[in-house]
Design a protein around this motif. Structure first.
Motif, PDB file in Angstrom:
ATOM      1  N   ARG A 189      51.015  28.406  61.677  1.00  0.00           N
ATOM      2  CA  ARG A 189      50.215  29.614  61.539  1.00  0.00           C
ATOM      3  C   ARG A 189      48.765  29.223  61.252  1.00  0.00           C
ATOM      4  O   ARG A 189      48.515  28.298  60.477  1.00  0.00           O
ATOM      5  CB  ARG A 189      50.756  30.503  60.419  1.00  0.00           C
ATOM      6  CG  ARG A 189      52.207  30.926  60.628  1.00  0.00           C
ATOM      7  CD  ARG A 189      52.721  31.738  59.454  1.00  0.00           C
ATOM      8  NE  ARG A 189      52.007  33.005  59.364  1.00  0.00           N
ATOM      9  CZ  ARG A 189      51.580  33.540  58.220  1.00  0.00           C
ATOM     10  NH1 ARG A 189      51.765  32.913  57.073  1.00  0.00           N
ATOM     11  NH2 ARG A 189      50.955  34.700  58.224  1.00  0.00           N
ATOM     12  N   PRO A 190      47.802  29.915  61.845  1.00  0.00           N
ATOM     13  CA  PRO A 190      46.394  29.532  61.677  1.00  0.00           C
ATOM     14  C   PRO A 190      45.881  29.791  60.270  1.00  0.00           C
ATOM     15  O   PRO A 190      46.475  30.551  59.490  1.00  0.00           O
ATOM     16  CB  PRO A 190      45.671  30.410  62.702  1.00  0.00           C
ATOM     17  CG  PRO A 190      46.559  31.590  62.879  1.00  0.00           C
ATOM     18  CD  PRO A 190      47.962  31.072  62.752  1.00  0.00           C
ATOM     19  N   ASN A 191      44.748  29.161  59.952  1.00  0.00           N
ATOM     20  CA  ASN A 191      44.158  29.280  58.619  1.00  0.00           C
ATOM     21  C   ASN A 191      43.911  30.726  58.217  1.00  0.00           C
ATOM     22  O   ASN A 191      44.130  31.113  57.067  1.00  0.00           O
ATOM     23  CB  ASN A 191      42.837  28.504  58.570  1.00  0.00           C
ATOM     24  CG  ASN A 191      43.036  27.012  58.759  1.00  0.00           C
ATOM     25  OD1 ASN A 191      44.140  26.498  58.617  1.00  0.00           O
ATOM     26  ND2 ASN A 191      41.963  26.316  59.096  1.00  0.00           N
ATOM     27  N   GLU A 192      43.443  31.546  59.159  1.00  0.00           N
ATOM     28  CA  GLU A 192      43.112  32.925  58.819  1.00  0.00           C
ATOM     29  C   GLU A 192      44.353  33.731  58.419  1.00  0.00           C
ATOM     30  O   GLU A 192      44.270  34.623  57.571  1.00  0.00           O
ATOM     31  CB  GLU A 192      42.361  33.605  59.953  1.00  0.00           C
ATOM     32  CG  GLU A 192      42.972  33.443  61.321  1.00  0.00           C
ATOM     33  CD  GLU A 192      42.389  32.271  62.096  1.00  0.00           C
ATOM     34  OE1 GLU A 192      42.155  32.444  63.311  1.00  0.00           O
ATOM     35  OE2 GLU A 192      42.175  31.203  61.485  1.00  0.00           O
ATOM     36  N   ALA A 193      45.523  33.401  58.999  1.00  0.00           N
ATOM     37  CA  ALA A 193      46.752  34.089  58.626  1.00  0.00           C
ATOM     38  C   ALA A 193      47.188  33.699  57.215  1.00  0.00           C
ATOM     39  O   ALA A 193      47.626  34.540  56.425  1.00  0.00           O
ATOM     40  CB  ALA A 193      47.855  33.781  59.632  1.00  0.00           C
ATOM     41  N   LEU A 194      47.058  32.410  56.894  1.00  0.00           N
ATOM     42  CA  LEU A 194      47.407  31.950  55.545  1.00  0.00           C
ATOM     43  C   LEU A 194      46.461  32.552  54.513  1.00  0.00           C
ATOM     44  O   LEU A 194      46.895  32.975  53.422  1.00  0.00           O
ATOM     45  CB  LEU A 194      47.361  30.428  55.479  1.00  0.00           C
ATOM     46  CG  LEU A 194      48.258  29.652  56.468  1.00  0.00           C
ATOM     47  CD1 LEU A 194      48.184  28.159  56.172  1.00  0.00           C
ATOM     48  CD2 LEU A 194      49.682  30.148  56.417  1.00  0.00           C
ATOM     49  N   LEU A 195      45.187  32.603  54.840  1.00  0.00           N
ATOM     50  CA  LEU A 195      44.206  33.191  53.937  1.00  0.00           C
ATOM     51  C   LEU A 195      44.512  34.664  53.684  1.00  0.00           C
ATOM     52  O   LEU A 195      44.430  35.136  52.536  1.00  0.00           O
ATOM     53  CB  LEU A 195      42.795  33.039  54.516  1.00  0.00           C
ATOM     54  CG  LEU A 195      41.656  33.693  53.731  1.00  0.00           C
ATOM     55  CD1 LEU A 195      41.545  33.103  52.326  1.00  0.00           C
ATOM     56  CD2 LEU A 195      40.331  33.543  54.483  1.00  0.00           C
ATOM     57  N   ALA A 196      44.893  35.396  54.715  1.00  0.00           N
ATOM     58  CA  ALA A 196      45.221  36.817  54.566  1.00  0.00           C
ATOM     59  C   ALA A 196      46.434  36.991  53.655  1.00  0.00           C
ATOM     60  O   ALA A 196      46.453  37.898  52.805  1.00  0.00           O
ATOM     61  CB  ALA A 196      45.476  37.442  55.933  1.00  0.00           C
ATOM     62  N   ASP A 197      47.436  36.143  53.812  1.00  0.00           N
ATOM     63  CA  ASP A 197      48.622  36.227  52.949  1.00  0.00           C
ATOM     64  C   ASP A 197      48.258  35.954  51.497  1.00  0.00           C
ATOM     65  O   ASP A 197      48.740  36.624  50.573  1.00  0.00           O
ATOM     66  CB  ASP A 197      49.678  35.221  53.406  1.00  0.00           C
ATOM     67  CG  ASP A 197      50.404  35.660  54.660  1.00  0.00           C
ATOM     68  OD1 ASP A 197      50.168  36.804  55.117  1.00  0.00           O
ATOM     69  OD2 ASP A 197      51.212  34.873  55.185  1.00  0.00           O
ATOM     70  N   TRP A 198      47.416  34.941  51.291  1.00  0.00           N
ATOM     71  CA  TRP A 198      46.996  34.604  49.926  1.00  0.00           C
ATOM     72  C   TRP A 198      46.195  35.747  49.314  1.00  0.00           C
ATOM     73  O   TRP A 198      46.408  36.109  48.150  1.00  0.00           O
ATOM     74  CB  TRP A 198      46.168  33.325  49.932  1.00  0.00           C
ATOM     75  CG  TRP A 198      45.544  33.008  48.602  1.00  0.00           C
ATOM     76  CD1 TRP A 198      46.190  32.512  47.502  1.00  0.00           C
ATOM     77  CD2 TRP A 198      44.173  33.169  48.235  1.00  0.00           C
ATOM     78  NE1 TRP A 198      45.278  32.355  46.469  1.00  0.00           N
ATOM     79  CE2 TRP A 198      44.045  32.746  46.897  1.00  0.00           C
ATOM     80  CE3 TRP A 198      43.051  33.622  48.909  1.00  0.00           C
ATOM     81  CZ2 TRP A 198      42.833  32.776  46.218  1.00  0.00           C
ATOM     82  CZ3 TRP A 198      41.833  33.642  48.245  1.00  0.00           C
ATOM     83  CH2 TRP A 198      41.730  33.229  46.915  1.00  0.00           C
ATOM     84  N   THR A 199      45.291  36.319  50.062  1.00  0.00           N
ATOM     85  CA  THR A 199      44.466  37.421  49.558  1.00  0.00           C
ATOM     86  C   THR A 199      45.341  38.579  49.108  1.00  0.00           C
ATOM     87  O   THR A 199      45.116  39.173  48.039  1.00  0.00           O
ATOM     88  CB  THR A 199      43.478  37.884  50.640  1.00  0.00           C
ATOM     89  OG1 THR A 199      42.648  36.764  51.021  1.00  0.00           O
ATOM     90  CG2 THR A 199      42.590  39.006  50.132  1.00  0.00           C
ATOM     91  N   ALA A 200      46.357  38.912  49.893  1.00  0.00           N
ATOM     92  CA  ALA A 200      47.272  39.987  49.524  1.00  0.00           C
ATOM     93  C   ALA A 200      48.072  39.628  48.276  1.00  0.00           C
ATOM     94  O   ALA A 200      48.306  40.470  47.397  1.00  0.00           O
ATOM     95  CB  ALA A 200      48.213  40.287  50.689  1.00  0.00           C
ATOM     96  N   SER A 201      48.479  38.360  48.170  1.00  0.00           N
ATOM     97  CA  SER A 201      49.248  37.910  47.012  1.00  0.00           C
ATOM     98  C   SER A 201      48.405  37.946  45.744  1.00  0.00           C
ATOM     99  O   SER A 201      48.881  38.339  44.667  1.00  0.00           O
ATOM    100  CB  SER A 201      49.766  36.493  47.267  1.00  0.00           C
ATOM    101  OG  SER A 201      50.539  36.029  46.182  1.00  0.00           O
TER     102      SER A 201
END
Length: 258
Positions: free
Chosen positions: A235-247
């Protein structure tokens, strides 16, 4: 590779095999170009865990009470252990494990106002966030929570890495890293019980949140595309960042910190 995967891999290019979920199991089966990316990934993890352990160790005596000190000691110990587990795998590829663990000053930090962004700094491969100094217990707890949530997202991704022994290590590490985050949330809950504590926590979040966000790397990353071809990333960096932001939002909101 096992005998079965040897046969499967032999029928297609190695990159296609890995990108489709194939796995390698031994240094003897690792192509040179794959080896370089794999060792880079492992070195970044090892260096970040060693630097995190060294930095957090300095905060143990700042902890608020015996229970918090025990938690800080546990986190410091286990992060070093996590580094050791991955370093053992690097040893299979010829890394000098004893020298590696001591060749960089893991506790060294840059000035608090340094502006590294997403850039690496110095001779080791730690994430930039681990070059910044921790100032006091609230600062340590906030960083532990934010970085712990980032680790959860990252380890979920890395648990599918195409080098099977490394994937096994990451799956074993993930529950312990979650426990570190849980300990941090408990500490942060205690801190936010007072207005003074909540204000200090908000200030620490404002400092650390963008620095942890930077650790996810650049968007549209060329390195991600290379790692994806080898099955080292999915999964690309932007997808991981979005998951972290939501968490982060879901974790901080109940504490009045969102």
């Amino acid at each position: 590779m096992t005998e079965d995967t040897d046969a499967t891999a032999a029928t297609m290019p190695i990159e296609d095999y890995l990108a489709q979920g194939g796995q390698l199991t031994s240094p003897a089966n690792v192509p040179a170009r794959y080896r370089g990316e794999l060792l880079r990934l492992m070195a970044s993890f090892v260096d970040s865990e060693l630097a995190a352990s060294a930095g957090f160790a300095d905060t143990i005596n700042d902890a608020a009470g015996i229970t918090a000190r025990i938690a800080a000691c546990r986190i410091t110990l286990e992060k070093a252990d996590h580094a050791g587990r991955v370093l053992d795998l690097m040893g299979d590829f010829g890394a000098d494990e004893g020298r590696y663990a001591t060749q960089h000053p893991w506790a060294d930090r840059l000035p608090r106002d340094a502006a590294l962004g997403q850039a690496r700094h110095g001779a080791d491969m730690r994430l930039a966030v681990f070059h910044y100094p921790i100032e006091g217990w609230v600062d340590a707890v906030v960083l532990n929570v934010l970085q712990g949530l980032a680790a959860a997202v990252t380890l979920e991704e890395l648990a599918r890495v195409s080098y099977a022994p490394l994937a096994d290590v990451f799956r074993a590490i993930a529950p312990r890293e979650k426990r570190h985050t849980d300990l941090g949330v408990t500490g942060l809950t205690d801190i936010t019980a007072t207005e003074e504590g909540r204000a200090a926590a908000k200030a620490a979040i404002a400092y650390w949140q963008p620095k942890v966000a930077d650790s996810f790397g650049t968007m549209n990353s060329a390195r991600f595309e290379t790692q994806k071809r080898f099955g080292l990333r999915h999964r690309p960096n932007e997808a991981l960042l979005a998951d972290w932001t939501a968490s982060v939002r879901a974790t901080l909101a109940p504490l009045g910190l969102a």
